[in-house]
Scaffold this motif. Structure first.
Motif, short mmCIF file in Angstrom:
data_model
loop_
_atom_site.label_atom_id
_atom_site.label_comp_id
_atom_site.label_asym_id
_atom_site.label_seq_id
_atom_site.Cartn_x
_atom_site.Cartn_y
_atom_site.Cartn_z
N LEU A 37 1.28 47.08 -72.02
CA LEU A 37 0.98 46.74 -73.41
C LEU A 37 2.27 46.43 -74.17
N ASP A 38 2.13 45.63 -75.20
CA ASP A 38 3.25 45.38 -76.10
C ASP A 38 3.22 46.41 -77.22
N GLU A 39 4.13 46.26 -78.18
CA GLU A 39 4.20 47.21 -79.29
C GLU A 39 2.88 47.28 -80.06
N LYS A 40 2.25 46.14 -80.28
CA LYS A 40 0.98 46.14 -81.01
C LYS A 40 -0.06 46.98 -80.28
N GLY A 41 -0.18 46.81 -78.98
CA GLY A 41 -1.14 47.58 -78.21
C GLY A 41 -0.80 49.06 -78.19
N LEU A 42 0.49 49.39 -78.10
CA LEU A 42 0.89 50.80 -78.07
C LEU A 42 0.76 51.48 -79.42
N ARG A 43 0.67 50.71 -80.50
CA ARG A 43 0.54 51.28 -81.85
C ARG A 43 -0.89 51.26 -82.37
N ALA A 44 -1.81 50.70 -81.60
CA ALA A 44 -3.21 50.60 -82.04
C ALA A 44 -3.84 51.98 -82.15
N THR A 45 -4.70 52.12 -83.12
CA THR A 45 -5.44 53.36 -83.32
C THR A 45 -6.94 53.07 -83.31
N ILE A 46 -7.71 54.12 -83.30
CA ILE A 46 -9.15 53.99 -83.48
C ILE A 46 -9.48 54.60 -84.83
N SER A 48 -11.13 57.03 -85.99
CA SER A 48 -11.18 58.48 -86.19
C SER A 48 -9.85 59.19 -85.96
N SER A 49 -8.77 58.46 -85.65
CA SER A 49 -7.53 59.13 -85.29
C SER A 49 -6.32 58.26 -85.57
N THR A 50 -5.18 58.92 -85.78
CA THR A 50 -3.91 58.21 -85.90
C THR A 50 -3.16 58.19 -84.57
N MET A 51 -3.73 58.79 -83.53
CA MET A 51 -3.10 58.83 -82.22
C MET A 51 -2.96 57.42 -81.65
N THR A 52 -1.85 57.18 -80.93
CA THR A 52 -1.60 55.89 -80.30
C THR A 52 -1.20 56.11 -78.84
N LEU A 53 -1.32 55.06 -78.05
CA LEU A 53 -0.85 55.14 -76.67
C LEU A 53 0.67 55.31 -76.63
N GLY A 54 1.39 54.68 -77.55
CA GLY A 54 2.83 54.88 -77.62
C GLY A 54 3.17 56.33 -77.94
N GLY A 55 2.44 56.92 -78.87
CA GLY A 55 2.63 58.33 -79.18
C GLY A 55 2.35 59.21 -77.98
N LEU A 56 1.31 58.88 -77.24
CA LEU A 56 1.00 59.64 -76.03
C LEU A 56 2.10 59.52 -74.99
N LEU A 57 2.65 58.32 -74.81
CA LEU A 57 3.76 58.15 -73.86
C LEU A 57 4.94 59.04 -74.24
N LYS A 58 5.30 59.03 -75.51
CA LYS A 58 6.45 59.82 -75.94
C LYS A 58 6.14 61.31 -75.89
N HIS A 59 4.94 61.69 -76.30
CA HIS A 59 4.55 63.10 -76.27
C HIS A 59 4.55 63.64 -74.84
N THR A 97 7.86 59.33 -84.23
CA THR A 97 8.95 58.40 -83.93
C THR A 97 8.57 57.36 -82.88
N ALA A 98 7.46 57.54 -82.21
CA ALA A 98 7.05 56.56 -81.19
C ALA A 98 6.84 55.18 -81.81
N ALA A 99 6.36 55.13 -83.03
CA ALA A 99 6.10 53.84 -83.68
C ALA A 99 7.37 53.05 -83.96
N GLU A 100 8.52 53.70 -83.90
CA GLU A 100 9.80 53.04 -84.14
C GLU A 100 10.41 52.47 -82.86
N GLU A 101 9.80 52.72 -81.72
CA GLU A 101 10.38 52.36 -80.44
C GLU A 101 9.70 51.14 -79.83
N SER A 102 10.45 50.42 -79.03
CA SER A 102 9.89 49.27 -78.33
C SER A 102 9.00 49.74 -77.19
N ALA A 103 8.13 48.87 -76.75
CA ALA A 103 7.28 49.18 -75.60
C ALA A 103 8.14 49.50 -74.39
N ALA A 104 9.16 48.70 -74.14
CA ALA A 104 10.02 48.93 -72.98
C ALA A 104 10.68 50.31 -73.03
#
Length: 183
Positions: A37-46, A48-59, A97-104
């Protein structure tokens, strides 16, 4: 015998092989859910939540290093965590801080943390294995054994891989229990 996918724990392994194998299956499944995924995909939410795939990667990168380095082996945290002022940054630093990082960078952070943990398995086994005491304690000083701490890591992955299922489906419709096999 039918060849199993490489992420499957052994059917007749030792207790340690089964536990580390189950953890690795969780890692592989989670990483596939978050992959490509790119940054847009990693920052997408649903909704009911503010959780993101990028946040999950960093967490989960933090979880890998925290549990393997600190809670199991009582070693210092590696970078980037060693430089974080946890008193100031507070709870949720990894998610925010995950939202500030690139997908790579997020993929590299997660992959490096998982690789570090995998590399520590031999050291854990040499230092007494699953029954040896960890650095995780109750308030009265009772120490958990390594087995118990690893079960916490597997639980953390199970919970967050479920979150990743929902988030990834919302991003591009990807569904499925396991990565495609044979790859």
């Amino acid at each position: 015998m039918t060849e199993l996918p490489p992420w499957e724990p052994p059917f007749n392994g030792t207790e340690a092989e089964a536990i580390f194998g189950a953890l690795d299956r969780q890692r592989v499944t989670f990483r596939w859910k978050a992959a490509d995924l790119d940054e847009k995909g990693l920052r997408a939410t649903i909704p009911s939540s503010t959780m993101t795939l990028g946040g999950l990667l960093k967490h989960l990168a933090l979880v890998e290093d925290l549990y393997f380095h600190r809670k199991i082996l009582d070693e210092p945290m590696p970078e980037p965590w060693a430089s974080v002022d946890w008193e100031t940054e507070g709870e949720g630093y990894d998610w925010r801080t995950a939202a500030e990082e690139s997908a790579a960078d997020l993929y590299a952070l997660y992959d490096a943390a998982a690789d570090r943990s995998r590399a520590l398995v031999a050291q854990i086994m040499e230092q007494g294995g699953l029954s040896s005491p960890s650095n995780a304690t109750l308030p009265d000083g009772t120490r958990a054994n390594v087995r118990r701490v690893l079960m916490d890591v597997i639980e953390e992955y199970g919970r967050h891989t479920g979150h990743a299922d929902l988030l990834r489906e919302a991003v591009d419709g990807r569904t499925g229990e396991d990565p495609p096999w044979p790859a």
